[in-house]
Design an enzyme around this catalytic site. Sequence first.
Site, PDB file in Angstrom:
ATOM      1  N   SER A  37      -7.205   0.489   2.152  1.00  0.00           N
ATOM      2  CA  SER A  37      -8.386   1.369   2.940  1.00  0.00           C
ATOM      3  C   SER A  37      -9.763   0.612   2.534  1.00  0.00           C
ATOM      4  O   SER A  37      -9.826  -0.618   2.841  1.00  0.00           O
ATOM      5  CB  SER A  37      -8.573   2.823   2.710  1.00  0.00           C
ATOM      6  OG  SER A  37      -8.940   3.326   3.529  1.00  0.00           O
ATOM      7  N   GLU A  97      -2.061   4.696  11.274  1.00  0.00           N
ATOM      8  CA  GLU A  97      -2.952   5.068   9.940  1.00  0.00           C
ATOM      9  C   GLU A  97      -3.500   6.661  10.381  1.00  0.00           C
ATOM     10  O   GLU A  97      -3.393   7.279   9.274  1.00  0.00           O
ATOM     11  CB  GLU A  97      -4.079   4.164  10.026  1.00  0.00           C
ATOM     12  CG  GLU A  97      -3.627   2.818   9.963  1.00  0.00           C
ATOM     13  CD  GLU A  97      -3.563   2.435   8.245  1.00  0.00           C
ATOM     14  OE1 GLU A  97      -3.391   3.262   7.447  1.00  0.00           O
ATOM     15  OE2 GLU A  97      -2.992   1.180   8.125  1.00  0.00           O
ATOM     16  N   HIS A 140      -1.542   6.666   7.134  1.00  0.00           N
ATOM     17  CA  HIS A 140      -2.334   5.934   6.260  1.00  0.00           C
ATOM     18  C   HIS A 140      -2.059   6.555   4.773  1.00  0.00           C
ATOM     19  O   HIS A 140      -1.680   7.523   4.651  1.00  0.00           O
ATOM     20  CB  HIS A 140      -3.840   6.532   6.194  1.00  0.00           C
ATOM     21  CG  HIS A 140      -4.958   5.877   5.978  1.00  0.00           C
ATOM     22  ND1 HIS A 140      -5.100   4.510   5.993  1.00  0.00           N
ATOM     23  CD2 HIS A 140      -5.934   6.200   4.884  1.00  0.00           C
ATOM     24  CE1 HIS A 140      -6.431   3.950   5.310  1.00  0.00           C
ATOM     25  NE2 HIS A 140      -6.741   5.068   4.868  1.00  0.00           N
TER      26      HIS A 140
END
Length: 498
Positions: free
Chosen positions: A196, A325, A417
């Site tokens: 991320s 995600e 995610h």
Amino acid sequence: MTDTSTSTRYAVADTGAGQVRGLWRGDPGAGGSAAFLGIPFAKPPIGPLRFAAPVPVDPWDGVRDALEFAPTAQRGDPGITLIPEPSVPGDATLNVNVFTPSPGRTASLPVLVWIHGGGYVAGSPASPWYDGRAFNRDGVVTVTISYRLGFDGFGHIEGAPANRGVRDWLAALEWVQANIAHFGGDRARVTIAGQSAGGGAVLRLLALPAAQHLFRAVWALSAALADVSPERARAASARLAHLAAVEPTRDGFASVPEETLQSLQETASRPESDDRLAGARAMLTDGLSWGPMVDGDLVREPTLAALRAGVGADKPLVLGTTDDEFTMVLDSAARRLRVVPASLALAKLGVGRERRRAYLSDNGAQRRKGTAAVLGRYVTDAVFRATVVKVAEARAAAPTWVYRFSWPSPTRRWALHCLDVPFWFDCLDDPHVAVIAGDAPPRRLAAALHGAAVAFTRGDDPGWPAWSGAPGATRVFGGEASVPDVIADGYRSVRALV
């Protein structure tokens, strides 16, 4: 050096500032590894050092305990997060954690340095998922680093150095270069990795001339680039100063308690309009408010521009994303959105007609899942998945491998995610994993993804054809049985956004 004088086994290692004492987990030489936690790489960024570049730590006498995680830049309870990332109170927030199977000078093992995510405003290197135990088992020394977050790390401040968080990354990597041999690592075989915002961090470092001597290779998971413009950075800082009722200078901000600025920084970064749709469009167009800024000094140009110019072209790169995600954030709106045509919904997000048509044509399977699924995939693609293609194409012939993580969570429905992180670290036994991956996550998938990471960190290719040799080639981890492990154009569905 190992101290076995008590039932608790300790390991002692040298650093340039003094000796540190870590704790063995398991038996030395029999699959165990030593954890050295909270070793400072810079002085606490408080008082006159609050908005300064990191300053090397003063030496200490004797042996310093490195048995517990040190303070984190993340403050307070972060609430429910996809990755367990605890906050640790205190001032000495610039530190590293080292996990090694062989503390000493003779092993010369490959080294993995992990930079945590959290949108550049949150996250912690103290997550149990980031423990290097599995990498140690496979002969890789692992380091996790901390850095200043949010405004303190990345905000524009008149009279203070820009990109203090980036400077923290550099200082931590310099510490690795100077000290990792004492922990069994080889300074010439350092791979940096992150997820991320951490994935964005390692891409930023790959594209940073000042960082080129600090690592050999890069693995970026779900990279979120920032590349904040100077104008946007100054505007956000000016708004924060207004909210805090101070001048937008170093002295002005220094007069405000840290916790006050942190409570105001989210408000300062939001669009002033109350229109939530306008806010969503601004986020997709402008990106994150706090993060690496193109300052014209340390960071001279955006990440993609630097990569196109050949910065970091000698360094192997692996990058990829999960398939969905952020699709889950619209699950609660699925019923309301089912009567809204997907094309109209994308238009409301500012997607032009021709791009809408091309995007929907390339995402027929997602479109059949409903408008909420299309919007969630679009956000995923705009923020994360299109970045993969842009980076791979920017690097041209530089060695680059691309993958997708496609296994859907049994508890959250999507390949969402952070779901890939416990597989990448091979830490499926951690109790927090069940929340996101269910009670029986496939160990074969962890073996495949973690194994690729180990091979790459050792200096081999990760095990599938490089994009740089066959543009579009993508390894699919955890896909449907009918989908080959490697497909010819794995990111075709984002082409309309590139």
